[in-house]
Design an enzyme around this catalytic site. Structure first.
Site, PDB file in Angstrom:
ATOM      1  N   LYS A 203       4.396   6.038 -11.672  1.00 56.05           N
ATOM      2  CA  LYS A 203       4.890   6.721 -10.104  1.00 56.05           C
ATOM      3  C   LYS A 203       6.362   6.995 -11.016  1.00 56.05           C
ATOM      4  O   LYS A 203       7.554   7.254 -10.351  1.00 56.05           O
ATOM      5  CB  LYS A 203       4.461   6.050  -9.247  1.00 56.05           C
ATOM      6  CG  LYS A 203       3.405   6.221  -8.664  1.00 56.05           C
ATOM      7  CD  LYS A 203       2.644   7.339  -8.527  1.00 56.05           C
ATOM      8  CE  LYS A 203       1.908   7.296  -7.729  1.00 56.05           C
ATOM      9  NZ  LYS A 203       2.027   9.012  -7.243  1.00 56.05           N
TER      10      LYS A 203
ATOM     11  N   THR B 262       5.784   6.224  -4.936  1.00 55.38           N
ATOM     12  CA  THR B 262       4.931   5.389  -4.137  1.00 55.38           C
ATOM     13  C   THR B 262       6.429   4.043  -3.759  1.00 55.38           C
ATOM     14  O   THR B 262       7.147   3.973  -4.492  1.00 55.38           O
ATOM     15  CB  THR B 262       4.026   4.750  -3.821  1.00 55.38           C
ATOM     16  OG1 THR B 262       3.882   2.954  -3.751  1.00 55.38           O
ATOM     17  CG2 THR B 262       4.537   4.182  -6.425  1.00 55.38           C
TER      18      THR B 262
ATOM     19  N   TYR C 253      -0.847   1.030 -12.367  1.00 51.46           N
ATOM     20  CA  TYR C 253      -0.407   2.509 -11.765  1.00 51.46           C
ATOM     21  C   TYR C 253       0.894   2.944 -10.680  1.00 51.46           C
ATOM     22  O   TYR C 253       1.430   3.864 -10.775  1.00 51.46           O
ATOM     23  CB  TYR C 253      -1.765   2.397 -10.176  1.00 51.46           C
ATOM     24  CG  TYR C 253      -1.043   3.345  -8.908  1.00 51.46           C
ATOM     25  CD1 TYR C 253      -1.121   3.823  -9.644  1.00 51.46           C
ATOM     26  CD2 TYR C 253      -0.684   2.327  -7.809  1.00 51.46           C
ATOM     27  CE1 TYR C 253      -0.596   5.072  -8.107  1.00 51.46           C
ATOM     28  CE2 TYR C 253      -0.249   2.779  -6.814  1.00 51.46           C
ATOM     29  CZ  TYR C 253      -0.129   4.741  -6.829  1.00 51.46           C
ATOM     30  OH  TYR C 253       0.899   5.652  -5.945  1.00 51.46           O
ATOM     31  N   HIS C 254       1.707   1.877 -10.168  1.00 51.73           N
ATOM     32  CA  HIS C 254       3.382   1.898  -9.827  1.00 51.73           C
ATOM     33  C   HIS C 254       3.729   2.120 -10.763  1.00 51.73           C
ATOM     34  O   HIS C 254       4.900   2.897 -10.408  1.00 51.73           O
ATOM     35  CB  HIS C 254       3.246   0.591  -9.371  1.00 51.73           C
ATOM     36  CG  HIS C 254       2.818   0.393  -7.673  1.00 51.73           C
ATOM     37  ND1 HIS C 254       1.663  -0.001  -6.862  1.00 51.73           N
ATOM     38  CD2 HIS C 254       3.050   0.578  -6.572  1.00 51.73           C
ATOM     39  CE1 HIS C 254       1.184  -1.030  -6.141  1.00 51.73           C
ATOM     40  NE2 HIS C 254       2.094   0.196  -5.137  1.00 51.73           N
TER      41      HIS C 254
ATOM     42  N   SER D 269       2.628  -2.899 -11.098  1.00 54.93           N
ATOM     43  CA  SER D 269       0.891  -2.545 -11.557  1.00 54.93           C
ATOM     44  C   SER D 269       1.555  -1.487 -12.695  1.00 54.93           C
ATOM     45  O   SER D 269       2.250  -0.611 -12.793  1.00 54.93           O
ATOM     46  CB  SER D 269       0.286  -2.179 -10.993  1.00 54.93           C
ATOM     47  OG  SER D 269       0.530  -1.111 -10.459  1.00 54.93           O
TER      48      SER D 269
END
Ligand code: NAD
Ligand code: USQ
Length: 404
Positions: A196, A155, A192-193, A190
């Protein structure tokens, strides 16, 4: 185009991990249409999140089995299906041994930043699912398909919003008179990020240590719904998320405009990101597969076509809505996230163009068709799902239950 790597034969068999999701389904059909032999690997957890949170795709979607059957009946092409969790290494090993992929495209992660910020359990789930899943894919490639090219969805959010230009994966730095090309600094915002970022490090390390060939596609925010293949039949429809947890900026704004909800610009609205049409997602993945990384090579491509601020998007949707007779307003919503709301942003994105990407830029006609699409399905919109419900600051260890 001939493969550039160790083996000069064209990759034929592609495993699409996460092939029941938004980007994965469109990509699986596109690759199948282009003559690749495709297998989908998915544990259908994205459908479970919908049930758990009381959400639904704007578009009705049928089961993965019906989707694949319909594809076969329309085109005569077979897509293999492996239902299971890639965090289960025995399952993943069986899928690899049975299918023997030349390339594995890995979309199969928990991909919502707000979902990862609901509470501790969702943060831990997200990082476990994403980091362990990717590690398992790396081990499966090493054990069973050493030549297999990993095409991993990363991302743009890995880089955050630094006050200098964003390069494609690496930056050359001169420090105390010495120069080196190093991984570009990561400042994800976040859990989530961050998952990655952890994935990228694990992939880079295994390329070096084991000679894995990998491409990390740092994708921007995807918008749109129809691709040539998913538009062929209603049963091939893709999912389209508009809710405050899984919906992404431009897709959400189109649905909000269609139902007369004010556009939800968070905070000052200067948050700028890279965006791309889902038709370019499938094109970029195809280009990465057709031009594989060399053994031991860790490539990074920034996968987006244009930059917009949230305010830019709101203006574009307001103008497009007016042409269709929709009275579109914008409302500044207190930002539920912790992020810069006014910042410099200039990210490179030339490597996919060099490989032949011909972008579908955001145009009036695309906005008209997206808005018309949202209007067509507006009776399915649950307006209670539109406002954001997850706060970056308020999350904690206490399990958040969904109230009715
Ligand atoms: P999605 O949630 O629609 O699809 C992900 C799919 O992966 C789902 O079908 C889910 O069931 C499956 N999955 C998740 N964990 C799994 C596991 N452990 N085992 C097997 N299957 C699993 O997400 P999407 O929007 O299609 O995104 C796909 C990828 O692209 C993600 O990695 C995401 O981070 C990345 N990405 C998406 C966007 C976007 O705007 N949608 C932008 C940039 C990057
Ligand atoms: N935003 C609003 N209003 C909304 C929704 C979002 O102002 O109603 C703002 C957010 O605060 C953020 C920006 O728009 O500043 C983008 O938010 P988003 O929800 O559209 O995208 P994001 O959370 O970054 O995540 C999405 C995908 C994720 C992918 C990422 C690419 O869900 O899987 O990794 O886009 S990127 O943004 O480049 O990191």
């Amino acid at each position: 185009q001939e493969a550039s790597g160790h083996s000069s034969s064209k990759p034929k068999k592609v495993m699409v991990i996460g092939g029941d999701g938004y980007c994965g389904w469109a990509t699986a059909l596109h690759l199948s249409n282009k003559g690749y032999e495709v297998a989908i690997v998915d544990n259908l957890v994205r459908r479970l999140f919908d049930h758990q949170l009381g959400l639904d795709s704007l578009t009705p979607i049928t089961s993965i089995q019906n989707r694949i059957r319909r594809w076969k009946s329309l085109t005569g092409k077979t897509i293999q299906l492996f239902i299971g969790d890639i965090c289960d290494f025995d399952f993943l090993s069986e899928a690899f041994k049975s299918f023997e992929p030349d390339a594995a495209v890995h979309f199969g992660e928990q991909r919502s930043a707000p979902y990862s910020m609901i509470d501790r359990s969702r943060a831990v789930y997200t990082q476990h699912n994403n980091v362990i899943g990717t590690l398992n894919v790396l081990f499966a490639i090493k054990e069973y398909s050493e030549e297999c090219h990993l095409v991993k969805l990363g991302t743009m959010g890995e880089y955050g919003t630094p006050n200098i230009d964003i390069e494609e994966g690496f930056i050359t730095i001169t420090h105390n008179g010495r120069t080196d090309t190093l991984p570009y600094p990561k400042q994800a915002s976040s859990f989530y990020h961050l998952s990655k970022v952890h994935d990228s490090h694990n992939i880079a390390f295994t390329c070096k240590a084991w000679g894995i060939r990998a491409t990390d596609l740092n994708q921007g925010v995807v918008y749109g719904v129809r691709t040539d293949e998913t538009a062929m039949d209603e049963e091939l429809s893709n999912r389209f998320d508009y809710d405050g947890v899984f919906g992404t900026a431009l897709n959400r704004f189109c649905v909000q405009a269609a139902v007369g909800h004010p556009l939800t610009v968070y905070g000052k609205g200067g948050q700028t990101r890279g965006y791309l049409d889902i038709r370019d997602t499938v094109q970029c993945v195809e280009l990465a597969i057709a031009n594989p990384a060399k053994p031991g090579e860790f490539r990074v491509f920034n996968q987006f076509t244009e930059q917009f601020s949230v305010n830019d998007l709101a203006k574009l949707v307001t103008a497009a809505g007016a042409k269709l007779g929709l009275d579109v307003h914008t409302k500044s919503v207190p930002n539920p996230r912790v992020e810069a709301e006014e910042h410099y942003y200039n990210a490179k994105h030339t490597k996919l163009i060099e490989l032949g990407l011909v972008p579908h830029l955001l145009s009036d006609s695309l906005l008209d068709s997206l808005l018309n699409f949202a209007v067509q399905y507006k009776d399915r919109v649950d307006t209670a799902q539109i406002m954001p419900s997850v706060s970056w600051k308020k999350m904690g260890a206490k399990l958040r239950t969904v109230s009715v």
